[in-house]
Design a protein around this motif. Structure first.
Motif, PDB file in Angstrom:
ATOM      1  N   ASP A  69       0.791  -1.168   0.005  1.00  0.00           N
ATOM      2  CA  ASP A  69       0.069   0.145   0.192  1.00  0.00           C
ATOM      3  C   ASP A  69       0.791   1.299  -0.177  1.00  0.00           C
ATOM      4  N   LEU A  70       0.359   2.106  -0.763  1.00  0.00           N
ATOM      5  CA  LEU A  70       0.879   3.668  -0.459  1.00  0.00           C
ATOM      6  C   LEU A  70      -0.128   4.211   0.173  1.00  0.00           C
ATOM      7  N   PHE A  71       0.392   5.450   1.049  1.00  0.00           N
ATOM      8  CA  PHE A  71      -0.449   6.068   1.910  1.00  0.00           C
ATOM      9  C   PHE A  71      -1.683   6.539   1.318  1.00  0.00           C
ATOM     10  N   GLU A  72      -1.692   6.774  -0.145  1.00  0.00           N
ATOM     11  CA  GLU A  72      -2.781   7.428  -0.767  1.00  0.00           C
ATOM     12  C   GLU A  72      -3.800   6.114  -0.796  1.00  0.00           C
ATOM     13  N   THR A  73      -3.761   5.343  -0.994  1.00  0.00           N
ATOM     14  CA  THR A  73      -4.556   4.098  -0.899  1.00  0.00           C
ATOM     15  C   THR A  73      -4.869   4.067   0.495  1.00  0.00           C
ATOM     16  N   VAL A  74      -4.245   3.984   1.533  1.00  0.00           N
ATOM     17  CA  VAL A  74      -4.888   3.739   2.852  1.00  0.00           C
ATOM     18  C   VAL A  74      -5.657   4.891   3.298  1.00  0.00           C
ATOM     19  N   ALA A  75      -5.649   5.893   2.849  1.00  0.00           N
ATOM     20  CA  ALA A  75      -6.282   7.471   3.117  1.00  0.00           C
ATOM     21  C   ALA A  75      -7.395   7.582   2.148  1.00  0.00           C
ATOM     22  N   GLY A  76      -7.439   6.900   0.939  1.00  0.00           N
ATOM     23  CA  GLY A  76      -8.485   7.307   0.039  1.00  0.00           C
ATOM     24  C   GLY A  76      -8.240   8.341  -0.684  1.00  0.00           C
ATOM     25  N   LEU A  77      -7.072   8.811  -0.939  1.00  0.00           N
ATOM     26  CA  LEU A  77      -6.488  10.227  -1.625  1.00  0.00           C
ATOM     27  C   LEU A  77      -5.870   9.850  -3.173  1.00  0.00           C
ATOM     28  N   ASP A  78      -5.612  10.813  -3.762  1.00  0.00           N
ATOM     29  CA  ASP A  78      -5.021  10.877  -4.985  1.00  0.00           C
ATOM     30  C   ASP A  78      -3.540  11.061  -4.812  1.00  0.00           C
ATOM     31  N   ALA A  79      -2.700  11.037  -5.729  1.00  0.00           N
ATOM     32  CA  ALA A  79      -1.042  11.271  -5.581  1.00  0.00           C
ATOM     33  C   ALA A  79      -0.923  12.832  -5.023  1.00  0.00           C
ATOM     34  N   GLY A  81      -2.937  14.286  -2.822  1.00  0.00           N
ATOM     35  CA  GLY A  81      -3.698  14.384  -1.569  1.00  0.00           C
ATOM     36  C   GLY A  81      -4.996  14.888  -1.523  1.00  0.00           C
ATOM     37  N   ASP A  82      -5.872  14.821  -2.696  1.00  0.00           N
ATOM     38  CA  ASP A  82      -7.228  15.116  -3.092  1.00  0.00           C
ATOM     39  C   ASP A  82      -8.009  13.869  -2.552  1.00  0.00           C
ATOM     40  N   PRO A  83      -9.122  13.866  -2.119  1.00  0.00           N
ATOM     41  CA  PRO A  83     -10.059  12.675  -1.887  1.00  0.00           C
ATOM     42  C   PRO A  83     -10.679  11.927  -3.295  1.00  0.00           C
ATOM     43  N   VAL A  84     -10.627  10.993  -3.286  1.00  0.00           N
ATOM     44  CA  VAL A  84     -11.180   9.997  -4.462  1.00  0.00           C
ATOM     45  C   VAL A  84     -12.093   8.959  -3.971  1.00  0.00           C
ATOM     46  N   GLU A  85     -12.311   8.977  -2.446  1.00  0.00           N
ATOM     47  CA  GLU A  85     -13.331   8.085  -1.975  1.00  0.00           C
ATOM     48  C   GLU A  85     -14.082   8.732  -1.114  1.00  0.00           C
ATOM     49  N   GLU A  86     -15.546   8.350  -1.018  1.00  0.00           N
ATOM     50  CA  GLU A  86     -16.280   8.839   0.031  1.00  0.00           C
ATOM     51  C   GLU A  86     -15.813   9.072   1.178  1.00  0.00           C
ATOM     52  N   ASP A  87     -15.107   8.076   1.862  1.00  0.00           N
ATOM     53  CA  ASP A  87     -14.866   8.084   3.223  1.00  0.00           C
ATOM     54  C   ASP A  87     -13.442   8.545   3.550  1.00  0.00           C
ATOM     55  N   ALA A  88     -13.039   9.288   2.572  1.00  0.00           N
ATOM     56  CA  ALA A  88     -11.208   9.416   2.320  1.00  0.00           C
ATOM     57  C   ALA A  88     -10.934  10.412   3.727  1.00  0.00           C
ATOM     58  N   TRP A  89      -9.731  10.033   4.274  1.00  0.00           N
ATOM     59  CA  TRP A  89      -9.282  10.765   5.413  1.00  0.00           C
ATOM     60  C   TRP A  89      -8.764  11.877   4.912  1.00  0.00           C
ATOM     61  N   VAL A  90      -9.457  13.344   5.374  1.00  0.00           N
ATOM     62  CA  VAL A  90      -9.040  14.509   4.939  1.00  0.00           C
ATOM     63  C   VAL A  90      -8.421  15.333   5.757  1.00  0.00           C
ATOM     64  N   ASP A  91      -8.382  14.794   7.091  1.00  0.00           N
ATOM     65  CA  ASP A  91      -7.912  15.590   8.142  1.00  0.00           C
ATOM     66  C   ASP A  91      -6.328  15.830   8.150  1.00  0.00           C
ATOM     67  N   THR A  92      -5.511  15.316   7.248  1.00  0.00           N
ATOM     68  CA  THR A  92      -4.048  15.267   7.233  1.00  0.00           C
ATOM     69  C   THR A  92      -3.682  15.666   5.867  1.00  0.00           C
TER      70      THR A  92
END
Length: 270
Positions: A69-79, A81-92
């Motif tokens: 895993d890359l961090f983006e995969t874990v967080a639901g972000l693109d490269a 740092g923008d959200p690509v999943e509905e439940d993306a981690w956006v506090d970091t």
């Protein structure tokens, strides 16, 4: 605490070992043949600039971290740092591009605890840092002194700028070819260092303050272990004896995940 510049030839064994590897695999960074390998995961920062572990992010999304895993995969972000999943981690933000100082020191303590006091290490400083060569890439801001004339302020600024733009190293570094590991930006100046410098690197004191960047690569003089942190990566990869990797995996100050030689980082869904 000592370090001295050495020829890139002392890192050619890495270049030769990694040159034919799939660039997404572990052994494109750390040579094939070590008993075990581990990724030390770089924490991210939350909106209050507090460290956030991958595990915390994964738990918030019910995501199970895999070795690739890359961090983006874990967080639901693109490269970016923008959200690509509905439940993306956006506090970091995206993870740090190097381990925090205390985590780096804890890692080095684990790697060197059983080695002789006079053991030497080879450390690689990424050649892309502006402070190394100085010059026009370095700019400063300086508020005018109201007690001085315009000409005096201009002279003071030019003096300060000339000081800031001085190279941090001499000709022995600047005129020598760095170790090239491919990819254009994977170039490193090599130095021999003792354990104290490895744990607490201080490359130079510049107008921007102390330059304490963690080495982008490091290995013991006997090649017993080697670590690599690619520019802008989200983890540090280490290869070494099974007992040493086990000690790193058990280090409570580090967030780690074991990987295989041919783990393809960033391809966890394949």
């Amino acid at each position: 605490m000592q370090f001295s510049h050495i020829s890139a030839e002392q890192g050619q064994w890495v270049a030769l070992a990694c040159s034919s590897a799939d660039p997404s695999t572990v052994v494109a960074q750390v040579p094939v043949g070590y008993e075990r390998y581990v990724r030390i995961l770089h924490p991210a920062l939350d909106e209050d600039d507090q460290l956030v572990s991958w595990g915390t992010v994964a738990k918030s999304r019910n995501h199970i971290i895999t070795a690739a895993d890359l961090f983006e995969t874990v967080a639901g972000l693109d490269a970016q740092g923008d959200p690509v999943e509905e439940d993306a981690w956006v506090d970091t933000d995206l993870p740090l591009d190097q381990l925090p100082e205390d985590q780096w020191q804890s890692l080095i303590d684990t790697l060197t605890v059983d080695e002789p006091e006079d053991q030497k290490y080879v450390v690689g400083l990424w050649a892309g840092y502006a402070f190394i060569e100085g010059g026009e890439r370095i700019q400063i801001e300086q508020e005018p002194d109201p007690t001085l004339s315009d000409e005096e302020n201009r002279e003071a600024y030019e003096t300060a700028l000339a000081h800031a733009q001085k190279p941090a190293f001499g000709p022995e570094v600047l005129n020598s070819a760095p170790l090239e590991l491919g990819g254009g930006y994977r170039n490193y100046h090599l130095f021999e260092a003792d354990a104290q410098f490895l744990a607490e690197p201080l490359w130079a004191q510049t107008a921007d303050g102390a330059q304490r960047q963690r080495p982008a690569l490091a290995f013991s003089a006997d090649h017993r272990w080697m670590l690599s942190t690619e520019p802008y990566d989200d983890c540090t990869i280490l290869g070494g004896p099974a007992s040493l990797i086990e000690a790193v995996l058990k280090n409570p100050n580090l967030e780690t995940i074991e990987v295989g030689q041919f783990t393809r980082i960033g391809h966890s869904n394949e």
